[in-house]
Design a protein around this motif. Structure first.
Motif, PDB file in Angstrom:
ATOM      1  N   GLN A  24       0.996  -1.291  -0.155  1.00  0.00           N
ATOM      2  CA  GLN A  24       0.139  -0.185  -0.192  1.00  0.00           C
ATOM      3  C   GLN A  24       0.833   1.116   0.018  1.00  0.00           C
ATOM      4  OE1 GLN A  24      -3.325  -0.049  -0.514  1.00  0.00           O
ATOM      5  NE2 GLN A  24      -2.845  -2.389  -0.804  1.00  0.00           N
ATOM      6  N   GLN A  25       2.157   1.244   0.686  1.00  0.00           N
ATOM      7  CA  GLN A  25       2.817   2.158   0.774  1.00  0.00           C
ATOM      8  C   GLN A  25       4.292   1.874   1.385  1.00  0.00           C
ATOM      9  OE1 GLN A  25       1.071   5.322   3.549  1.00  0.00           O
ATOM     10  NE2 GLN A  25       2.638   4.685   5.140  1.00  0.00           N
ATOM     11  N   VAL A  26       5.230   2.648   0.880  1.00  0.00           N
ATOM     12  CA  VAL A  26       6.578   2.351   1.396  1.00  0.00           C
ATOM     13  C   VAL A  26       7.061   3.632   1.979  1.00  0.00           C
ATOM     14  CG1 VAL A  26       9.010   1.706   0.786  1.00  0.00           C
ATOM     15  CG2 VAL A  26       6.923   0.511  -0.263  1.00  0.00           C
ATOM     16  N   ALA A  27       7.713   3.673   3.230  1.00  0.00           N
ATOM     17  CA  ALA A  27       7.980   4.937   3.851  1.00  0.00           C
ATOM     18  C   ALA A  27       9.380   4.584   4.768  1.00  0.00           C
ATOM     19  CB  ALA A  27       6.947   5.607   4.470  1.00  0.00           C
ATOM     20  N   ASP A  28      10.107   5.666   5.120  1.00  0.00           N
ATOM     21  CA  ASP A  28      11.036   5.161   6.291  1.00  0.00           C
ATOM     22  C   ASP A  28      10.244   5.342   7.424  1.00  0.00           C
ATOM     23  OD1 ASP A  28      12.646   6.682   8.680  1.00  0.00           O
ATOM     24  OD2 ASP A  28      13.825   5.910   7.076  1.00  0.00           O
ATOM     25  N   HIS A  29      10.423   4.222   8.453  1.00  0.00           N
ATOM     26  CA  HIS A  29       9.727   4.195   9.800  1.00  0.00           C
ATOM     27  C   HIS A  29      10.810   3.801  10.727  1.00  0.00           C
ATOM     28  CE1 HIS A  29       6.657   3.516  12.460  1.00  0.00           C
ATOM     29  NE2 HIS A  29       7.027   2.446  13.022  1.00  0.00           N
ATOM     30  N   TRP A  30      11.183   4.958  11.550  1.00  0.00           N
ATOM     31  CA  TRP A  30      12.438   4.706  12.524  1.00  0.00           C
ATOM     32  C   TRP A  30      13.422   4.345  11.989  1.00  0.00           C
ATOM     33  CZ3 TRP A  30      11.321   7.147  17.131  1.00  0.00           C
ATOM     34  CH2 TRP A  30       9.939   7.486  17.408  1.00  0.00           C
ATOM     35  N   GLY A  31      13.917   4.800  10.867  1.00  0.00           N
ATOM     36  CA  GLY A  31      15.202   4.502  10.225  1.00  0.00           C
ATOM     37  C   GLY A  31      15.268   3.282   9.348  1.00  0.00           C
ATOM     38  N   THR A  32      14.118   2.629   9.296  1.00  0.00           N
ATOM     39  CA  THR A  32      14.110   1.492   8.494  1.00  0.00           C
ATOM     40  C   THR A  32      12.980   1.617   7.444  1.00  0.00           C
ATOM     41  OG1 THR A  32      14.517  -0.047  10.315  1.00  0.00           O
ATOM     42  CG2 THR A  32      13.424  -0.958   8.487  1.00  0.00           C
ATOM     43  N   LEU A  33      13.421   1.230   6.190  1.00  0.00           N
ATOM     44  CA  LEU A  33      12.427   1.363   4.972  1.00  0.00           C
ATOM     45  C   LEU A  33      11.423   0.420   5.095  1.00  0.00           C
ATOM     46  CD1 LEU A  33      11.782   3.000   2.449  1.00  0.00           C
ATOM     47  CD2 LEU A  33      13.358   1.571   0.977  1.00  0.00           C
ATOM     48  N   THR A  34      10.153   0.974   5.303  1.00  0.00           N
ATOM     49  CA  THR A  34       9.201  -0.373   5.580  1.00  0.00           C
ATOM     50  C   THR A  34       7.868  -0.328   4.675  1.00  0.00           C
ATOM     51  OG1 THR A  34       9.609  -0.008   7.796  1.00  0.00           O
ATOM     52  CG2 THR A  34       7.429  -0.867   7.556  1.00  0.00           C
ATOM     53  N   ALA A  35       7.380  -1.311   4.356  1.00  0.00           N
ATOM     54  CA  ALA A  35       6.155  -1.782   3.371  1.00  0.00           C
ATOM     55  C   ALA A  35       5.068  -1.994   4.248  1.00  0.00           C
ATOM     56  CB  ALA A  35       6.545  -2.623   2.353  1.00  0.00           C
ATOM     57  N   TRP A  36       3.911  -1.110   4.044  1.00  0.00           N
ATOM     58  CA  TRP A  36       2.623  -1.551   4.601  1.00  0.00           C
ATOM     59  C   TRP A  36       1.867  -2.457   3.677  1.00  0.00           C
ATOM     60  CZ3 TRP A  36       5.487   2.526   6.265  1.00  0.00           C
ATOM     61  CH2 TRP A  36       5.409   2.902   7.327  1.00  0.00           C
ATOM     62  N   CYS A  37       1.520  -3.530   3.936  1.00  0.00           N
ATOM     63  CA  CYS A  37       1.102  -4.628   2.968  1.00  0.00           C
ATOM     64  C   CYS A  37      -0.169  -5.010   3.412  1.00  0.00           C
ATOM     65  CB  CYS A  37       1.965  -5.838   3.143  1.00  0.00           C
ATOM     66  SG  CYS A  37       3.611  -5.275   2.403  1.00  0.00           S
ATOM     67  N   ASP A  38      -1.014  -5.380   2.500  1.00  0.00           N
ATOM     68  CA  ASP A  38      -2.499  -6.075   2.802  1.00  0.00           C
ATOM     69  C   ASP A  38      -2.587  -7.266   1.849  1.00  0.00           C
ATOM     70  OD1 ASP A  38      -3.399  -3.921   4.084  1.00  0.00           O
ATOM     71  OD2 ASP A  38      -4.222  -2.907   2.041  1.00  0.00           O
ATOM     72  N   TRP A  39      -3.206  -8.412   2.381  1.00  0.00           N
ATOM     73  CA  TRP A  39      -3.614  -9.740   2.006  1.00  0.00           C
ATOM     74  C   TRP A  39      -4.766 -10.156   2.419  1.00  0.00           C
ATOM     75  CZ3 TRP A  39      -0.055  -8.758   5.799  1.00  0.00           C
ATOM     76  CH2 TRP A  39      -0.138  -9.637   7.019  1.00  0.00           C
ATOM     77  N   PHE A  40      -4.943 -11.145   1.684  1.00  0.00           N
ATOM     78  CA  PHE A  40      -6.232 -12.024   2.101  1.00  0.00           C
ATOM     79  C   PHE A  40      -6.032 -13.332   2.687  1.00  0.00           C
ATOM     80  CE2 PHE A  40      -7.908  -8.769  -0.783  1.00  0.00           C
ATOM     81  CZ  PHE A  40      -8.668  -8.182  -0.081  1.00  0.00           C
ATOM     82  N   VAL A  41      -6.895 -13.788   3.771  1.00  0.00           N
ATOM     83  CA  VAL A  41      -6.787 -15.043   4.187  1.00  0.00           C
ATOM     84  C   VAL A  41      -7.905 -15.947   3.713  1.00  0.00           C
ATOM     85  CG1 VAL A  41      -6.819 -16.531   6.157  1.00  0.00           C
ATOM     86  CG2 VAL A  41      -5.473 -14.093   6.418  1.00  0.00           C
ATOM     87  N   GLN A  42      -7.720 -16.853   3.051  1.00  0.00           N
ATOM     88  CA  GLN A  42      -8.569 -17.773   2.280  1.00  0.00           C
ATOM     89  C   GLN A  42      -9.609 -18.472   3.091  1.00  0.00           C
ATOM     90  OE1 GLN A  42      -7.227 -19.715  -1.244  1.00  0.00           O
ATOM     91  NE2 GLN A  42      -6.106 -18.039  -1.981  1.00  0.00           N
ATOM     92  N   ASP A  43      -9.081 -18.962   4.306  1.00  0.00           N
ATOM     93  CA  ASP A  43      -9.750 -20.133   4.883  1.00  0.00           C
ATOM     94  C   ASP A  43     -10.556 -19.596   6.021  1.00  0.00           C
ATOM     95  OD1 ASP A  43      -7.270 -18.950   6.067  1.00  0.00           O
ATOM     96  OD2 ASP A  43      -7.023 -20.878   7.691  1.00  0.00           O
ATOM     97  N   LYS A  44     -10.743 -18.223   5.959  1.00  0.00           N
ATOM     98  CA  LYS A  44     -11.835 -17.863   6.673  1.00  0.00           C
ATOM     99  C   LYS A  44     -12.838 -17.210   5.906  1.00  0.00           C
ATOM    100  CE  LYS A  44      -8.489 -15.900  10.104  1.00  0.00           C
ATOM    101  NZ  LYS A  44      -7.997 -14.827  10.924  1.00  0.00           N
ATOM    102  N   ALA A  45     -14.276 -17.361   6.278  1.00  0.00           N
ATOM    103  CA  ALA A  45     -15.265 -17.235   5.440  1.00  0.00           C
ATOM    104  C   ALA A  45     -15.913 -16.128   5.871  1.00  0.00           C
ATOM    105  CB  ALA A  45     -16.149 -18.329   5.309  1.00  0.00           C
ATOM    106  N   PRO A  46     -16.351 -14.997   5.397  1.00  0.00           N
ATOM    107  CA  PRO A  46     -15.557 -14.567   4.073  1.00  0.00           C
ATOM    108  C   PRO A  46     -14.370 -14.448   4.185  1.00  0.00           C
ATOM    109  CG  PRO A  46     -16.846 -12.786   4.705  1.00  0.00           C
ATOM    110  CD  PRO A  46     -17.295 -13.661   5.880  1.00  0.00           C
ATOM    111  N   TRP A  47     -13.503 -14.161   2.990  1.00  0.00           N
ATOM    112  CA  TRP A  47     -11.950 -13.928   3.028  1.00  0.00           C
ATOM    113  C   TRP A  47     -11.754 -12.737   3.897  1.00  0.00           C
ATOM    114  CZ3 TRP A  47      -9.231 -14.646  -2.086  1.00  0.00           C
ATOM    115  CH2 TRP A  47      -9.353 -15.907  -2.582  1.00  0.00           C
ATOM    116  N   LYS A  48     -10.943 -12.788   4.854  1.00  0.00           N
ATOM    117  CA  LYS A  48     -10.616 -11.639   5.702  1.00  0.00           C
ATOM    118  C   LYS A  48      -9.292 -11.037   5.254  1.00  0.00           C
ATOM    119  CE  LYS A  48      -9.894 -10.914  10.457  1.00  0.00           C
ATOM    120  NZ  LYS A  48      -9.372 -10.174  11.208  1.00  0.00           N
TER     121      LYS A  48
END
Length: 64
Positions: A24-48
């Protein structure tokens, strides 16, 4: 593994494995280049939708 730059919209995976995630975004977070990520879990109904942050160095771009 691809050497593409990790940026918003990239599809990534942890170098150790796991689900495919969308950055979703990449930014410096306390001196570490960090990625904010999303994903879906298939084994939960509905997908979470899950999300978390990861150091960019722990991720690889998944070639589409």
């Amino acid at each position: 593994m691809s050497d593409q730059e990790i940026k918003a919209g990239s599809v990534v995976q942890l170098k150790s494995g796991g689900p495919l995630m969308t950055v979703q975004q990449v930014a410096d977070h306390w001196g570490t280049l960090t990625a904010w990520c999303d994903w879906f879990v298939q084994d939960k109904a509905p997908w979470k939708k899950e999300h978390d942050t990861f150091p960019v160095t722990s991720l690889k771009v998944v070639d589409s």
